[in-house]
Design a protein around this motif. Structure first.
Motif, PDB file in Angstrom:
ATOM      1  N   SER A 458       0.515  -0.786  -0.378  1.00  0.00           N
ATOM      2  CA  SER A 458       0.028   0.147   0.043  1.00  0.00           C
ATOM      3  C   SER A 458       0.739   0.840   0.163  1.00  0.00           C
ATOM      4  N   TRP A 459       0.269   2.393  -0.508  1.00  0.00           N
ATOM      5  CA  TRP A 459       1.356   3.708  -1.129  1.00  0.00           C
ATOM      6  C   TRP A 459       0.524   4.381  -0.754  1.00  0.00           C
ATOM      7  N   SER A 460       0.195   5.722  -0.373  1.00  0.00           N
ATOM      8  CA  SER A 460      -0.682   6.910   0.292  1.00  0.00           C
ATOM      9  C   SER A 460       0.405   7.575   0.330  1.00  0.00           C
ATOM     10  N   THR A 461      -0.750   9.009   0.264  1.00  0.00           N
ATOM     11  CA  THR A 461      -0.142  10.799   0.099  1.00  0.00           C
ATOM     12  C   THR A 461      -1.406  11.278   0.269  1.00  0.00           C
ATOM     13  N   GLY A 462      -0.730  12.677   1.255  1.00  0.00           N
ATOM     14  CA  GLY A 462      -2.423  12.939   1.454  1.00  0.00           C
ATOM     15  C   GLY A 462      -1.880  14.916   1.833  1.00  0.00           C
ATOM     16  N   VAL A 463      -2.381  15.749   2.003  1.00  0.00           N
ATOM     17  CA  VAL A 463      -1.665  17.198   3.321  1.00  0.00           C
ATOM     18  C   VAL A 463      -3.765  17.112   3.215  1.00  0.00           C
ATOM     19  N   MET A 464      -3.444  17.716   4.940  1.00  0.00           N
ATOM     20  CA  MET A 464      -4.755  18.466   6.226  1.00  0.00           C
ATOM     21  C   MET A 464      -4.553  19.968   5.482  1.00  0.00           C
ATOM     22  N   TYR A 465      -6.132  20.645   5.996  1.00  0.00           N
ATOM     23  CA  TYR A 465      -5.210  21.750   6.076  1.00  0.00           C
ATOM     24  C   TYR A 465      -6.282  22.063   7.155  1.00  0.00           C
ATOM     25  N   ARG A 466      -6.059  22.475   9.042  1.00  0.00           N
ATOM     26  CA  ARG A 466      -7.016  22.325   9.240  1.00  0.00           C
ATOM     27  C   ARG A 466      -6.790  23.979  10.030  1.00  0.00           C
ATOM     28  N   GLY A 467      -7.778  24.678   9.797  1.00  0.00           N
ATOM     29  CA  GLY A 467      -7.996  26.397  10.675  1.00  0.00           C
ATOM     30  C   GLY A 467      -9.097  25.368  12.084  1.00  0.00           C
ATOM     31  N   ARG A 468      -9.498  26.617  12.340  1.00  0.00           N
ATOM     32  CA  ARG A 468      -9.929  26.722  13.270  1.00  0.00           C
ATOM     33  C   ARG A 468     -11.613  26.541  13.600  1.00  0.00           C
ATOM     34  N   ARG A 469     -12.037  26.554  12.224  1.00  0.00           N
ATOM     35  CA  ARG A 469     -13.524  26.694  11.738  1.00  0.00           C
ATOM     36  C   ARG A 469     -13.740  25.693  10.875  1.00  0.00           C
ATOM     37  N   ALA A 470     -12.787  25.233  10.124  1.00  0.00           N
ATOM     38  CA  ALA A 470     -12.441  24.286   9.612  1.00  0.00           C
ATOM     39  C   ALA A 470     -11.099  23.301   8.879  1.00  0.00           C
ATOM     40  N   ARG A 471     -11.995  22.628   8.258  1.00  0.00           N
ATOM     41  CA  ARG A 471     -11.296  21.031   8.195  1.00  0.00           C
ATOM     42  C   ARG A 471     -11.180  20.917   6.558  1.00  0.00           C
ATOM     43  N   VAL A 472     -10.235  20.588   5.835  1.00  0.00           N
ATOM     44  CA  VAL A 472     -10.397  20.150   4.501  1.00  0.00           C
ATOM     45  C   VAL A 472      -8.675  18.907   4.218  1.00  0.00           C
ATOM     46  N   GLY A 473      -9.139  17.812   3.525  1.00  0.00           N
ATOM     47  CA  GLY A 473      -7.851  16.848   3.554  1.00  0.00           C
ATOM     48  C   GLY A 473      -8.219  16.489   1.586  1.00  0.00           C
ATOM     49  N   VAL A 474      -7.147  15.875   0.993  1.00  0.00           N
ATOM     50  CA  VAL A 474      -7.068  15.121   0.198  1.00  0.00           C
ATOM     51  C   VAL A 474      -5.955  14.099   0.137  1.00  0.00           C
ATOM     52  N   SER A 475      -6.418  12.894  -0.061  1.00  0.00           N
ATOM     53  CA  SER A 475      -5.093  11.892   0.291  1.00  0.00           C
ATOM     54  C   SER A 475      -5.031  10.989  -1.673  1.00  0.00           C
ATOM     55  N   VAL A 476      -4.461  10.152  -1.887  1.00  0.00           N
ATOM     56  CA  VAL A 476      -4.254   9.395  -2.552  1.00  0.00           C
ATOM     57  C   VAL A 476      -3.790   8.525  -2.208  1.00  0.00           C
ATOM     58  N   PHE A 477      -4.046   6.937  -3.213  1.00  0.00           N
ATOM     59  CA  PHE A 477      -3.659   6.172  -2.700  1.00  0.00           C
ATOM     60  C   PHE A 477      -3.701   3.988  -3.362  1.00  0.00           C
ATOM     61  N   ARG A 478      -3.163   3.412  -2.876  1.00  0.00           N
ATOM     62  CA  ARG A 478      -2.881   2.503  -4.699  1.00  0.00           C
ATOM     63  C   ARG A 478      -2.612   1.269  -3.504  1.00  0.00           C
ATOM     64  N   ASN A 479      -3.338   0.271  -3.806  1.00  0.00           N
ATOM     65  CA  ASN A 479      -3.528  -0.972  -2.977  1.00  0.00           C
ATOM     66  C   ASN A 479      -3.303  -1.875  -3.824  1.00  0.00           C
ATOM     67  N   ASN A 480      -1.803  -2.868  -3.615  1.00  0.00           N
ATOM     68  CA  ASN A 480      -1.898  -3.908  -4.656  1.00  0.00           C
ATOM     69  C   ASN A 480      -1.684  -4.736  -4.149  1.00  0.00           C
ATOM     70  N   VAL A 481      -2.273  -6.311  -4.619  1.00  0.00           N
ATOM     71  CA  VAL A 481      -2.931  -7.489  -4.086  1.00  0.00           C
ATOM     72  C   VAL A 481      -2.119  -8.415  -4.606  1.00  0.00           C
ATOM     73  N   ARG A 482      -1.231  -9.815  -4.746  1.00  0.00           N
ATOM     74  CA  ARG A 482      -0.611 -10.798  -5.282  1.00  0.00           C
ATOM     75  C   ARG A 482      -1.539 -12.134  -4.531  1.00  0.00           C
TER      76      ARG A 482
END
Length: 672
Positions: A458-482
């Motif tokens: 599994s790979w994942s990366t993301g960014v999050m912003y958290r202020g006093r009144r707001a929170r927003v996040g974006v993450s990108v992921f990939r999972n491989n299964v053999r």
């Protein structure tokens, strides 16, 4: 990361900053968003924003403010997590970022939940898990085998039960609703002399059966009755040493009717779980912590099937699982910047059952021995986590899996994280030794002792912003299964020669004793799949009492061997909610919507099921002396499978439709 996604984050943060500067005086009346503590991402308590992997968390208060009674409904409102609805009596599994239930580890207080998942298509039935006893539910996404061992290829679901916080506290909850639903809960907790803490929870749940196709005698959701119990105790001998004990269990009975090749049949099933855990905590120094646990769990099921249209004899089956575990962990703080953790684990798992496994009630057993290590180091705004696990399986030998995670706090509001981890899952006893001949339908499922372990990354990366009144996040992921394990229709052998040839083709021993003239399914490794995509989620405090939440997940899931998309996955999935709280009037209200795009039923044939959306509403009112009235409407728009409107009705999802619920809660607290 897409430029438009990053631009949206920046615009969102700037909008909040501008709005805050213009209304600074009013904003002081708006409580800031709560910071959430989690433990599942790294096995130590940390802020949700400081976890290198994405961890979703739902608190007890949030669960109460939905009116939900079962864990599957709570998970359905998490980004990147998918569960099917239906009644509480249907089987509830989960997907995390497109990875199915079989590759997801389910824990309660950090210990595995039993349920003979090897015989149940890999599903721990989360509709059997009540949320009333829980303090928090956490979902860690991506391969977690380095910390938690086998089965954690796609992620970990951890149910954290409640502990008392007052000298004496307790409560009663009773509700009823559609389909004769009744849910009763009684709990009490105490802290005695600041050393002994006790907590007990007893519950009763029931619901009537239902049908979706008019005039059909077959039931979709069976009639069911369930009793739950939880007891916890902990004694603090001194500041450095404590002993704890936990007992948990349920008994469930359900009955239903369905069609088979022999006509209409009636089935009855009883299943129960009992688990016991003893925990010792020792803190020899302010920087050193040790914990040892002993855990025993059992799952028992018996079922009967009787034909209602022929004198066929009553068919009986039983299934038992016995699971034992010993583990010890240690943690050492080195200076002010480094934490070293490690542990050893031993497990023993036994399955047995008539018409379920080779050797029937003699059963099959495996043992594992594991050692894991993790180092977590922080420098100023950067935290780096390195870890790994060495696993030894009594049937498959050794395996090693690593993990690495990085968290960079750009500012007090902006956080970037990334992680990589590997996962593994040994074939369970059901996949290896299953031998099941359905008593009502002419098919059989047999295991395959030649299976190889599933391997994930599994790979994942993301960014999050958290202020006093707001929170927003974006993450990108990939999972491989053999080496993904699945069943294959191997045909219907009509002669002894054809049956022997089939067994030889898959190298299945004759001890499996398969039958003639039955459609035969065999487990096998199918090669390689991947799931990948991105998630966007956030929340915004609009006023002092009004908050908005939202989430969207894009998922691409593919079988790399065939090039076909995977079945039962939604390419688009979303959630939105609006919450209102007025503490002065004691009012809570919310409206929540979950949305799912079309999904494939049979990728090779291209058959699809229709997408859908479901809206729920909830409201409660506080009364004097700790009393609260509440009511909810689930699926207020009465969304049901569109195929039910066809001249010949059918369905792909078992949603009953609009359901009503109302109830009363009473709670008390006695402080020191």
């Amino acid at each position: 990361m897409n430029a438009w996604v990053l631009g949206a984050l920046l615009l969102f943060a700037q909008t909040e900053k501008d709005a805050g500067s213009k209304t600074a005086e009013r904003e002081t009346d708006i409580p800031p968003l709560k910071q959430v503590m989690v433990v599942t991402g790294s096995r130590v308590e940390e802020l949700q924003t400081d976890s290198a992997i994405k961890v979703e968390a739902v608190s007890r208060e949030q669960m109460q403010q939905t009116g939900y009674e079962r864990l599957t409904d709570v998970l359905a409102e998490m980004p990147g997590v998918m569960t099917r609805r239906g009644s509480t009596a249907t089987v509830g599994g989960e997907q995390i970022q497109g990875i199915d239930s079989r590759q997801v580890l389910v824990l309660q207080d950090g210990l595995p939940v039993v349920g003979a998942r090897g015989i149940k298509s890999g599903v721990i039935n989360l509709n059997r898990q009540s949320v009333g006893r829980l303090q928090q539910v956490e979902v860690a996404k991506g391969a977690g085998s380095a910390l938690f061992g086998t089965d954690a290829i796609g992620g970990v679901v951890n149910m954290i039960t409640r502990d008392p916080v007052e000298k004496l506290e307790g409560g009663v909850s009773f509700s009823g609703g559609s389909l004769g639903a009744i849910d009763g809960r009684y709990d009490i907790g105490a802290i005695v002399a600041k050393r002994l803490s006790l907590f007990a929870d007893v519950e009763h749940h029931q619901m009537d059966s239902y049908r979706l196709i008019p005039g059909s005698p077959a039931t979709v959701g069976p009639d069911w009755r369930r009793y739950d119990g939880l007891f916890k105790a902990r004694y603090q001998f001194n500041d450095r040493f404590a002993l704890g004990f936990r007992a948990n269990g349920y008994h469930n009975r359900e009955t239903g009717r369905n069609f088979s090749e022999t006509g209409l049949v009636e089935g009855a099933s009883n299943d129960s779980i009992q688990t016991y855990a003893a925990i010792a905590d020792w803190i020899p120094t302010a920087r050193t912590v040790f914990q040892a646990r002993a855990y025993a769990a059992r799952y028992d099921e018996n079922s009967t099937t009787a034909s209602l249209q022929s004198p066929a004899p009553l068919a009986f089956a039983n299934l038992n699982q016995r699971y034992h575990r010993l583990d010890a962990t240690g943690s050492q703080q080195i200076g002010s910047w480094n934490t070293l953790q490690g542990g050893v684990e031993w497990t023993q798992d036994l399955y047995r059952g008539a018409n379920r496994l080779v050797a029937d009630n003699a059963g099959r057993q495996v043992t594992t021995n594991d050692f894991w290590l993790q180092d977590r180091a922080s420098w100023k705004r950067v935290t780096v986590t390195l870890g790994g696990r060495i696993h030894h399986h009594s049937l498959f030998g050794g395996a090693a899996v690593p993990k690495v995670g990085v968290v960079y706090r750009i500012t007090d509001s902006w956080v970037v994280r990334g992680s990589f981890g590997k996962g593994f899952r040994a074939p369970d006893l059901g996949q290896l030794y299953f031998r099941f001949a359905n008593p009502a339908n002419f098919y059989q499922v047999i295991g395959n002792p030649n299976l190889q372990p599933e391997l994930g990354a599994s790979w994942s990366t993301g960014v999050m912003y958290r202020g006093r009144r707001a929170r927003v996040g974006v993450s990108v992921f990939r999972n491989n299964v053999r080496n993904l394990i699945d069943t294959r229709n191997a045909g219907t052998p009509r002669t002894t020669e054809a049956l022997l040839a089939l067994m030889a083709q898959f190298q299945i021993p004759q001890t499996f004793e398969p039958l003639l003239n039955r459609q035969t399914f065999i487990y096998f490794n199918i090669g390689r799949i991947h799931t990948q995509g991105f998630e966007i989620d956030g929340e915004l405090a609009l006023t002092r009492g009004l908050r908005a939440r939202w989430a969207y997940t894009f998922l691409d899931a593919e079988d790399e061997f065939t090039g076909l998309r995977l079945a039962q996955r939604h390419r688009h999935q979303g959630f939105t909610g609006l919450d209102y709280l007025n503490t002065r009037l004691g009012l809570i209200a919310n409206v929540r919507g979950s949305f799912y795009s079309n999904w494939l039923l049979n990728p090779a044939a291209g058959t699809r099921a229709f997408g859908y959306g479901v809206w729920d509403v909830y409201g409660s009112k506080d009364l004097p002396r700790g009393v609260q009235l509440f009511a909810s409407i689930d699926n207020i728009g009465n969304s049901r499978d569109r195929k039910l409107a066809n001249p010949t009705p059918s369905f792909d999802r078992p949603d009953y439709g609009r359901m009503f619920r109302g109830g009363i809660r009473w709670s008390f607290k006695r402080k020191e």
